[in-house]
Design a protein around this motif. Structure first.
Motif: not given
Length: 220
Positions: A103-115, A84-90, A119-124
């Motif tokens: 055991k390993r868990l890695d995740s990354h999220l970027i959400y674009q509120f406006t142009d 939706m041109d707003r959310l990227s996630f892995s 906000i960017e979230l990282n978890l390892k």
């Protein structure tokens, strides 16, 4: 490659390769340590891609022998770009079991509120236990950016084993973008340090406590 599918098969066999000049292919996750003196490995990587929206699902199975010990490394996950041109996630989860399961868990999220606002979230998370030694390290990071002017970031790190007499580490800072090529960063707090790997090679960053100031300019 066939339609939505991508398959990749890779084999490595190295003995006393480490010449301190260049690295061979790791035939594994690029952010895992890969010994080059005595190692053999075979892996199969499978990926299925949805073209609309841009989502890929992947799975990797590898069999490795390192210094006389043999075992498996399984990992898999998902990548999603510009939903939706707003959310990227892995997210990637894996277990590497050669002498003991890691055991390993890695995740990354970027959400674009406006142009401008995002906000960017990282978890390892990484944990294992070998005999009486228990390893458990966790990273949780958040960054809020108002592009192209400023970003504010915060990082919480945890270590089961105490480092510089601490189990929890807190740091944060602010970064100012003076132009597309120049930025100034001020940060402070405590950082755990530890092993950082890329392309199969690793180094150990020392723990840190204090304040850092940085200036970055890219010459074009």
């Amino acid at each position: 490659n066939k339609g939505h599918w991508n398959a990749f098969l890779e084999f490595k066999r190295y003995k006393n390769f480490d010449n301190e000049l260049n690295n061979p292919p790791v035939a594994d996750r690029i952010d895992e340590i890969a010994p080059f003196n005595d190692t053999t490995g075979l892996r199969l990587y499978l990926q299925y891609a949805f073209f609309e929206p841009d989502i890929t699902i992947f799975f990797n199975a590898g069999r490795y022998k390192e210094f006389g010990f043999s075992g498996w490394h399984f990992f898999g996950g998902v990548n999603m770009e510009d939903l939706m041109d707003r959310l990227s996630f892995s997210a990637t989860y894996g277990v590497k079991d050669i002498r003991y399961p890691i055991k390993r868990l890695d995740s990354h999220l970027i959400y674009q509120f406006t142009d401008h606002l995002s906000i960017e979230l990282n978890l390892k998370h990484k944990n294992y236990q070998f005999q009486s030694f228990k390893f458990n390290e966790q990273d949780h990071g958040v960054e809020i950016a108002y592009s192209p002017y400023v970003s504010v970031f915060f990082l919480h790190q945890y270590s089961h084993n105490r480092i510089i007499e601490l189990n929890h580490f807190y740091s944060g800072g602010v970064k100012f973008y003076l132009s597309s090529a120049t930025s100034i960063e001020v940060s402070g707090g405590t950082m755990r340090g530890g092993q950082i790997c890329s392309g199969g090679q690793c180094y150990v960053a020392p723990p840190f406590k204090g304040i850092k100031c940085g200036f970055l300019h890219t010459f074009k």
